[in-house]
Design a protein around this motif. Sequence first.
Motif, PDB file in Angstrom:
ATOM      1  N   ILE A  10       0.872  -1.177   0.000  1.00 46.74           N
ATOM      2  CA  ILE A  10       0.000   0.000   0.000  1.00 46.74           C
ATOM      3  C   ILE A  10       0.906   1.224   0.000  1.00 46.74           C
ATOM      4  O   ILE A  10       1.642   1.450   0.956  1.00 46.74           O
ATOM      5  CB  ILE A  10      -0.953  -0.030   1.199  1.00 46.74           C
ATOM      6  N   SER A  11       0.855   1.982  -1.088  1.00 45.05           N
ATOM      7  CA  SER A  11       1.844   3.046  -1.250  1.00 45.05           C
ATOM      8  C   SER A  11       1.273   4.455  -1.239  1.00 45.05           C
ATOM      9  O   SER A  11       2.025   5.418  -1.093  1.00 45.05           O
ATOM     10  CB  SER A  11       2.631   2.830  -2.541  1.00 45.05           C
ATOM     11  N   ASP A  12      -0.042   4.606  -1.402  1.00 44.02           N
ATOM     12  CA  ASP A  12      -0.607   5.950  -1.427  1.00 44.02           C
ATOM     13  C   ASP A  12      -2.065   5.924  -0.976  1.00 44.02           C
ATOM     14  O   ASP A  12      -2.636   4.861  -0.718  1.00 44.02           O
ATOM     15  CB  ASP A  12      -0.473   6.582  -2.816  1.00 44.02           C
ATOM     16  N   LYS A  13      -2.647   7.119  -0.881  1.00 45.11           N
ATOM     17  CA  LYS A  13      -4.015   7.237  -0.388  1.00 45.11           C
ATOM     18  C   LYS A  13      -4.998   6.516  -1.315  1.00 45.11           C
ATOM     19  O   LYS A  13      -6.004   5.977  -0.851  1.00 45.11           O
ATOM     20  CB  LYS A  13      -4.395   8.712  -0.239  1.00 45.11           C
ATOM     21  N   GLU A  14      -4.708   6.488  -2.596  1.00 50.11           N
ATOM     22  CA  GLU A  14      -5.576   5.778  -3.538  1.00 50.11           C
ATOM     23  C   GLU A  14      -5.640   4.283  -3.199  1.00 50.11           C
ATOM     24  O   GLU A  14      -6.709   3.678  -3.228  1.00 50.11           O
ATOM     25  CB  GLU A  14      -5.068   5.964  -4.974  1.00 50.11           C
ATOM     26  N   ASP A  15      -4.497   3.694  -2.835  1.00 48.04           N
ATOM     27  CA  ASP A  15      -4.479   2.289  -2.419  1.00 48.04           C
ATOM     28  C   ASP A  15      -5.320   2.093  -1.158  1.00 48.04           C
ATOM     29  O   ASP A  15      -6.053   1.113  -1.029  1.00 48.04           O
ATOM     30  CB  ASP A  15      -3.052   1.810  -2.148  1.00 48.04           C
ATOM     31  N   VAL A  16      -5.197   3.022  -0.209  1.00 43.98           N
ATOM     32  CA  VAL A  16      -5.968   2.955   1.037  1.00 43.98           C
ATOM     33  C   VAL A  16      -7.455   2.977   0.715  1.00 43.98           C
ATOM     34  O   VAL A  16      -8.225   2.126   1.182  1.00 43.98           O
ATOM     35  CB  VAL A  16      -5.607   4.128   1.983  1.00 43.98           C
ATOM     36  N   MET A  17      -7.866   3.947  -0.087  1.00 43.04           N
ATOM     37  CA  MET A  17      -9.285   4.094  -0.407  1.00 43.04           C
ATOM     38  C   MET A  17      -9.814   2.898  -1.189  1.00 43.04           C
ATOM     39  O   MET A  17     -10.939   2.446  -0.958  1.00 43.04           O
ATOM     40  CB  MET A  17      -9.527   5.399  -1.171  1.00 43.04           C
ATOM     41  N   SER A  18      -9.021   2.369  -2.099  1.00 41.19           N
ATOM     42  CA  SER A  18      -9.446   1.194  -2.873  1.00 41.19           C
ATOM     43  C   SER A  18      -9.689  -0.006  -1.959  1.00 41.19           C
ATOM     44  O   SER A  18     -10.683  -0.720  -2.103  1.00 41.19           O
ATOM     45  CB  SER A  18      -8.402   0.825  -3.925  1.00 41.19           C
ATOM     46  N   ALA A  19      -8.777  -0.217  -1.006  1.00 36.97           N
ATOM     47  CA  ALA A  19      -8.925  -1.344  -0.082  1.00 36.97           C
ATOM     48  C   ALA A  19     -10.154  -1.151   0.812  1.00 36.97           C
ATOM     49  O   ALA A  19     -10.934  -2.083   1.014  1.00 36.97           O
ATOM     50  CB  ALA A  19      -7.665  -1.509   0.766  1.00 36.97           C
ATOM     51  N   LEU A  20     -10.332   0.066   1.334  1.00 31.50           N
ATOM     52  CA  LEU A  20     -11.477   0.329   2.196  1.00 31.50           C
ATOM     53  C   LEU A  20     -12.789   0.227   1.418  1.00 31.50           C
ATOM     54  O   LEU A  20     -13.769  -0.339   1.906  1.00 31.50           O
ATOM     55  CB  LEU A  20     -11.348   1.700   2.863  1.00 31.50           C
ATOM     56  N   ASN A  21     -12.805   0.754   0.206  1.00 29.85           N
ATOM     57  CA  ASN A  21     -14.010   0.681  -0.627  1.00 29.85           C
ATOM     58  C   ASN A  21     -14.346  -0.750  -1.021  1.00 29.85           C
ATOM     59  O   ASN A  21     -15.509  -1.070  -1.280  1.00 29.85           O
ATOM     60  CB  ASN A  21     -13.874   1.555  -1.872  1.00 29.85           C
ATOM     61  N   ALA A  22     -13.350  -1.613  -1.064  1.00 27.50           N
ATOM     62  CA  ALA A  22     -13.578  -3.021  -1.411  1.00 27.50           C
ATOM     63  C   ALA A  22     -14.111  -3.816  -0.220  1.00 27.50           C
ATOM     64  O   ALA A  22     -14.493  -4.973  -0.376  1.00 27.50           O
ATOM     65  CB  ALA A  22     -12.287  -3.651  -1.926  1.00 27.50           C
ATOM     66  N   GLY A  23     -14.107  -3.191   0.969  1.00 28.32           N
ATOM     67  CA  GLY A  23     -14.662  -3.866   2.134  1.00 28.32           C
ATOM     68  C   GLY A  23     -13.701  -4.106   3.276  1.00 28.32           C
ATOM     69  O   GLY A  23     -14.109  -4.596   4.334  1.00 28.32           O
ATOM     70  N   ALA A  24     -12.426  -3.793   3.092  1.00 24.74           N
ATOM     71  CA  ALA A  24     -11.481  -3.945   4.203  1.00 24.74           C
ATOM     72  C   ALA A  24     -11.894  -2.985   5.318  1.00 24.74           C
ATOM     73  O   ALA A  24     -12.319  -1.859   5.054  1.00 24.74           O
ATOM     74  CB  ALA A  24     -10.060  -3.642   3.745  1.00 24.74           C
ATOM     75  N   VAL A  25     -11.789  -3.430   6.551  1.00 23.00           N
ATOM     76  CA  VAL A  25     -12.142  -2.592   7.686  1.00 23.00           C
ATOM     77  C   VAL A  25     -11.026  -1.594   7.986  1.00 23.00           C
ATOM     78  O   VAL A  25     -11.275  -0.508   8.505  1.00 23.00           O
ATOM     79  CB  VAL A  25     -12.498  -3.443   8.918  1.00 23.00           C
ATOM     80  N   SER A  26      -9.804  -1.962   7.643  1.00 24.68           N
ATOM     81  CA  SER A  26      -8.662  -1.070   7.834  1.00 24.68           C
ATOM     82  C   SER A  26      -7.499  -1.565   6.986  1.00 24.68           C
ATOM     83  O   SER A  26      -7.575  -2.604   6.344  1.00 24.68           O
ATOM     84  CB  SER A  26      -8.249  -1.006   9.313  1.00 24.68           C
ATOM     85  N   ILE A  27      -6.416  -0.782   7.011  1.00 27.01           N
ATOM     86  CA  ILE A  27      -5.205  -1.181   6.302  1.00 27.01           C
ATOM     87  C   ILE A  27      -4.031  -1.071   7.263  1.00 27.01           C
ATOM     88  O   ILE A  27      -4.045  -0.261   8.188  1.00 27.01           O
ATOM     89  CB  ILE A  27      -4.953  -0.339   5.019  1.00 27.01           C
ATOM     90  N   SER A  28      -3.030  -1.911   7.042  1.00 23.48           N
ATOM     91  CA  SER A  28      -1.786  -1.786   7.807  1.00 23.48           C
ATOM     92  C   SER A  28      -0.696  -1.421   6.822  1.00 23.48           C
ATOM     93  O   SER A  28      -0.675  -1.924   5.703  1.00 23.48           O
ATOM     94  CB  SER A  28      -1.453  -3.096   8.534  1.00 23.48           C
TER      95      SER A  28
END
Length: 188
Positions: free
Chosen positions: A161-179
């Motif tokens: 996960i390298s940028d905010k776009e990656d964060v948002m994509s993961a969260l929008n896909a259903g992840a509750v959070s990212i590490s």
Amino acid sequence: MGSKIREKLEDCPIIAAVRDDEGLQECLKTDCSIVFILYGDIMNIASVVEQVKENNKLALVHMDLIAGLGSKEISVDFVHTVTRADGIISTKPALIRRAKELKLYTVMRFFVIDSMAVENIQRQCEQAKPDCIEILPGVMPKVIGRIVKEVREPVIAGGLISDKEDVMSALNAGAVSISTTNRQLWYA
């Protein structure tokens, strides 16, 4: 899953994953309320956990990455008794089960490298019953969405996960959070 960790995941979906002392000091300045400790050894892990807890953050120790700890359940007892960590991360179901017995928070980590790995996740979760699962790499929104639909446990996306776009994509896909070890994202 414990309400304390769920609240923290919902309040601040970025988890600081630290792999050295410099990263530890940096994460302590952030609003991240959960810290994944990805480094250390049996001589210093108690001190690392203590620093995290002194800053009112949950400390989860990645059992597989701590030098000097074995893959036996007794190593979970060591982390629980000596470090007072809030929880553990591991790829090993036996360690997750032992941590659950000790009332620690548990994150089971999965490396999603092919379709067999995806199919294995549900079976492993049924056996180990972790509080959360972490899938790596976390930059696969389509796969994250599929896993979220197939398992009951909250999904954390991690790795690459390298940028905010990656964060948002993961969260929008259903992840509750990212590490992430990406320090800039700890402040996002």
